[in-house]
Motif scaffolding. Structure first.
Motif, PDB file in Angstrom:
ATOM      1  N   UNK A  37       0.850  -1.189   0.000  1.00  0.00           N
ATOM      2  CA  UNK A  37       0.000   0.000   0.000  1.00  0.00           C
ATOM      3  C   UNK A  37       0.887   1.241   0.000  1.00  0.00           C
ATOM      4  N   UNK A  38       0.574   2.169  -0.874  1.00  0.00           N
ATOM      5  CA  UNK A  38       1.245   3.471  -0.903  1.00  0.00           C
ATOM      6  C   UNK A  38       0.191   4.525  -0.592  1.00  0.00           C
ATOM      7  N   UNK A  39       0.510   5.416   0.338  1.00  0.00           N
ATOM      8  CA  UNK A  39      -0.429   6.484   0.670  1.00  0.00           C
ATOM      9  C   UNK A  39       0.213   7.832   0.398  1.00  0.00           C
ATOM     10  N   UNK A  40      -0.632   8.784   0.032  1.00  0.00           N
ATOM     11  CA  UNK A  40      -0.176  10.144  -0.249  1.00  0.00           C
ATOM     12  C   UNK A  40      -0.980  11.105   0.622  1.00  0.00           C
ATOM     13  N   UNK A  41      -0.261  11.893   1.386  1.00  0.00           N
ATOM     14  CA  UNK A  41      -0.912  12.830   2.303  1.00  0.00           C
ATOM     15  C   UNK A  41      -0.683  14.265   1.845  1.00  0.00           C
ATOM     16  N   UNK A  42      -1.703  15.065   2.041  1.00  0.00           N
ATOM     17  CA  UNK A  42      -1.684  16.507   1.787  1.00  0.00           C
ATOM     18  C   UNK A  42      -1.406  17.162   3.142  1.00  0.00           C
ATOM     19  N   UNK A  43      -0.207  17.730   3.276  1.00  0.00           N
ATOM     20  CA  UNK A  43       0.176  18.419   4.514  1.00  0.00           C
ATOM     21  C   UNK A  43       0.040  19.913   4.241  1.00  0.00           C
ATOM     22  N   UNK A  44      -1.021  20.514   4.702  1.00  0.00           N
ATOM     23  CA  UNK A  44      -1.296  21.899   4.313  1.00  0.00           C
ATOM     24  C   UNK A  44      -0.841  22.851   5.410  1.00  0.00           C
ATOM     25  N   UNK A  45       0.011  23.761   5.008  1.00  0.00           N
ATOM     26  CA  UNK A  45       0.591  24.720   5.958  1.00  0.00           C
ATOM     27  C   UNK A  45      -0.293  25.938   6.151  1.00  0.00           C
ATOM     28  N   UNK A  46      -0.772  26.484   5.048  1.00  0.00           N
ATOM     29  CA  UNK A  46      -1.532  27.738   5.100  1.00  0.00           C
ATOM     30  C   UNK A  46      -2.810  27.603   4.284  1.00  0.00           C
ATOM     31  N   UNK A  47      -3.747  28.490   4.552  1.00  0.00           N
ATOM     32  CA  UNK A  47      -5.050  28.424   3.908  1.00  0.00           C
ATOM     33  C   UNK A  47      -4.913  28.713   2.409  1.00  0.00           C
ATOM     34  N   UNK A  48      -5.369  27.794   1.556  1.00  0.00           N
ATOM     35  CA  UNK A  48      -5.270  28.016   0.113  1.00  0.00           C
ATOM     36  C   UNK A  48      -5.931  29.335  -0.306  1.00  0.00           C
ATOM     37  N   UNK A  49      -5.266  30.030  -1.186  1.00  0.00           N
ATOM     38  CA  UNK A  49      -5.737  31.294  -1.758  1.00  0.00           C
ATOM     39  C   UNK A  49      -5.867  32.433  -0.750  1.00  0.00           C
ATOM     40  N   UNK A  50      -5.299  32.212   0.436  1.00  0.00           N
ATOM     41  CA  UNK A  50      -5.257  33.304   1.408  1.00  0.00           C
ATOM     42  C   UNK A  50      -3.833  33.632   1.809  1.00  0.00           C
ATOM     43  N   UNK A  51      -2.940  32.658   1.663  1.00  0.00           N
ATOM     44  CA  UNK A  51      -1.534  32.880   2.001  1.00  0.00           C
ATOM     45  C   UNK A  51      -0.704  31.891   1.208  1.00  0.00           C
ATOM     46  N   UNK A  52       0.600  32.179   1.100  1.00  0.00           N
ATOM     47  CA  UNK A  52       1.516  31.219   0.508  1.00  0.00           C
ATOM     48  C   UNK A  52       2.888  31.459   1.121  1.00  0.00           C
ATOM     49  N   UNK A  53       3.636  30.365   1.283  1.00  0.00           N
ATOM     50  CA  UNK A  53       4.966  30.468   1.877  1.00  0.00           C
ATOM     51  C   UNK A  53       5.931  30.947   0.791  1.00  0.00           C
ATOM     52  N   UNK A  54       6.749  31.955   1.078  1.00  0.00           N
ATOM     53  CA  UNK A  54       7.717  32.420   0.068  1.00  0.00           C
ATOM     54  C   UNK A  54       8.650  31.279  -0.358  1.00  0.00           C
ATOM     55  N   UNK A  55       9.128  31.383  -1.580  1.00  0.00           N
ATOM     56  CA  UNK A  55       9.889  30.277  -2.172  1.00  0.00           C
ATOM     57  C   UNK A  55      11.104  29.868  -1.340  1.00  0.00           C
ATOM     58  N   UNK A  56      11.893  30.838  -0.900  1.00  0.00           N
ATOM     59  CA  UNK A  56      13.117  30.490  -0.177  1.00  0.00           C
ATOM     60  C   UNK A  56      12.809  29.782   1.145  1.00  0.00           C
ATOM     61  N   UNK A  57      11.803  30.252   1.854  1.00  0.00           N
ATOM     62  CA  UNK A  57      11.428  29.620   3.119  1.00  0.00           C
ATOM     63  C   UNK A  57      10.897  28.206   2.875  1.00  0.00           C
ATOM     64  N   UNK A  58      10.085  28.058   1.826  1.00  0.00           N
ATOM     65  CA  UNK A  58       9.523  26.737   1.518  1.00  0.00           C
ATOM     66  C   UNK A  58      10.630  25.762   1.111  1.00  0.00           C
ATOM     67  N   UNK A  59      11.594  26.257   0.372  1.00  0.00           N
ATOM     68  CA  UNK A  59      12.704  25.425  -0.074  1.00  0.00           C
ATOM     69  C   UNK A  59      13.520  24.916   1.116  1.00  0.00           C
ATOM     70  N   UNK A  60      13.791  25.812   2.042  1.00  0.00           N
ATOM     71  CA  UNK A  60      14.525  25.387   3.242  1.00  0.00           C
ATOM     72  C   UNK A  60      13.692  24.414   4.069  1.00  0.00           C
ATOM     73  N   UNK A  61      12.392  24.681   4.163  1.00  0.00           N
ATOM     74  CA  UNK A  61      11.502  23.728   4.846  1.00  0.00           C
ATOM     75  C   UNK A  61      11.604  22.345   4.206  1.00  0.00           C
ATOM     76  N   UNK A  62      11.649  22.311   2.883  1.00  0.00           N
ATOM     77  CA  UNK A  62      11.744  21.031   2.176  1.00  0.00           C
ATOM     78  C   UNK A  62      12.997  20.276   2.609  1.00  0.00           C
TER      79      UNK A  62
END
Ligand SMILES: [Zn+2]
Length: 164
Positions: A37-62
């Motif tokens: 079994x393979x499962x895929x989870x959606x880990x949502x950080x911020x509310x869609x269409x209300x905020x987004x994590x800047x690219x550099x911060x998201x990259x480091x988070x990755x």
């Protein structure tokens, strides 16, 4: 001919107005021929269409979540954890099917580790990363901390209902 312009992807069927971030959602479950079994989870950080994590911060988070999610899920094979192009969360692909609440707890623990991370960012060199200058550890720490200010819930899938 199949219509390749409009694939029926799971994420395109999710009503992004009817979810409440931060959350963990079981997005997909696949069963292999031999029972794996393979499962895929959606880990949502911020509310869609209300905020987004800047690219550099998201990259480091990755880079940081790669280690911290694995550490928070002992005994689970983590296939992949990758940021969404919309920059509102990550997809986490696992071998096996842990409970959503267990993944939620692991997500919270990993974010807490990101928020407190000190020292070098793993893999942040020209040889090991495809855009090694585009990182922000202060940003990753601050965004992780801000996500943790709200309770991370288990979010059921809310499909888009066509009104016609
Ligand atoms: Zn990188």
């Amino acid at each position: 001919m199949p219509d390749l312009s409009a694939p029926r992807l799971e994420s395109f069927e999710l009503d992004h107005d009817k979810v409440r971030a931060p959350y963990v959602r079981l997005a997909a479950r696949y069963a292999g021929e031999r029972g794996d079994i393979v499962t895929k989870f959606d880990l949502r950080l911020v509310q869609p269409n209300e905020a987004e994590v800047p690219t550099a911060a998201l990259h480091t988070m990755e880079h940081l979540l790669a280690g911290y999610l694995r550490a928070a899920l002992p005994g689970v094979v983590v296939v992949d954890a990758s940021p969404m192009g919309c920059r509102t969360g990550f997809y986490l692909t696992l071998l096996g099917e842990p409970a959503e609440a267990a993944v939620r707890d692991a997500f919270a623990a990993a974010l807490s580790a990101v928020a407190g991370h000190a020292g070098a960012v793993p893999g942040c060199t020209r040889q090991r990363c495809g855009n090694w200058r585009d990182h922000s550890l202060p940003g990753a720490r601050a965004w992780a901390a801000s996500v943790l200010q709200r309770e991370i819930v288990v979010q059921p899938t809310v499909p888009i209902v066509d009104e016609d």
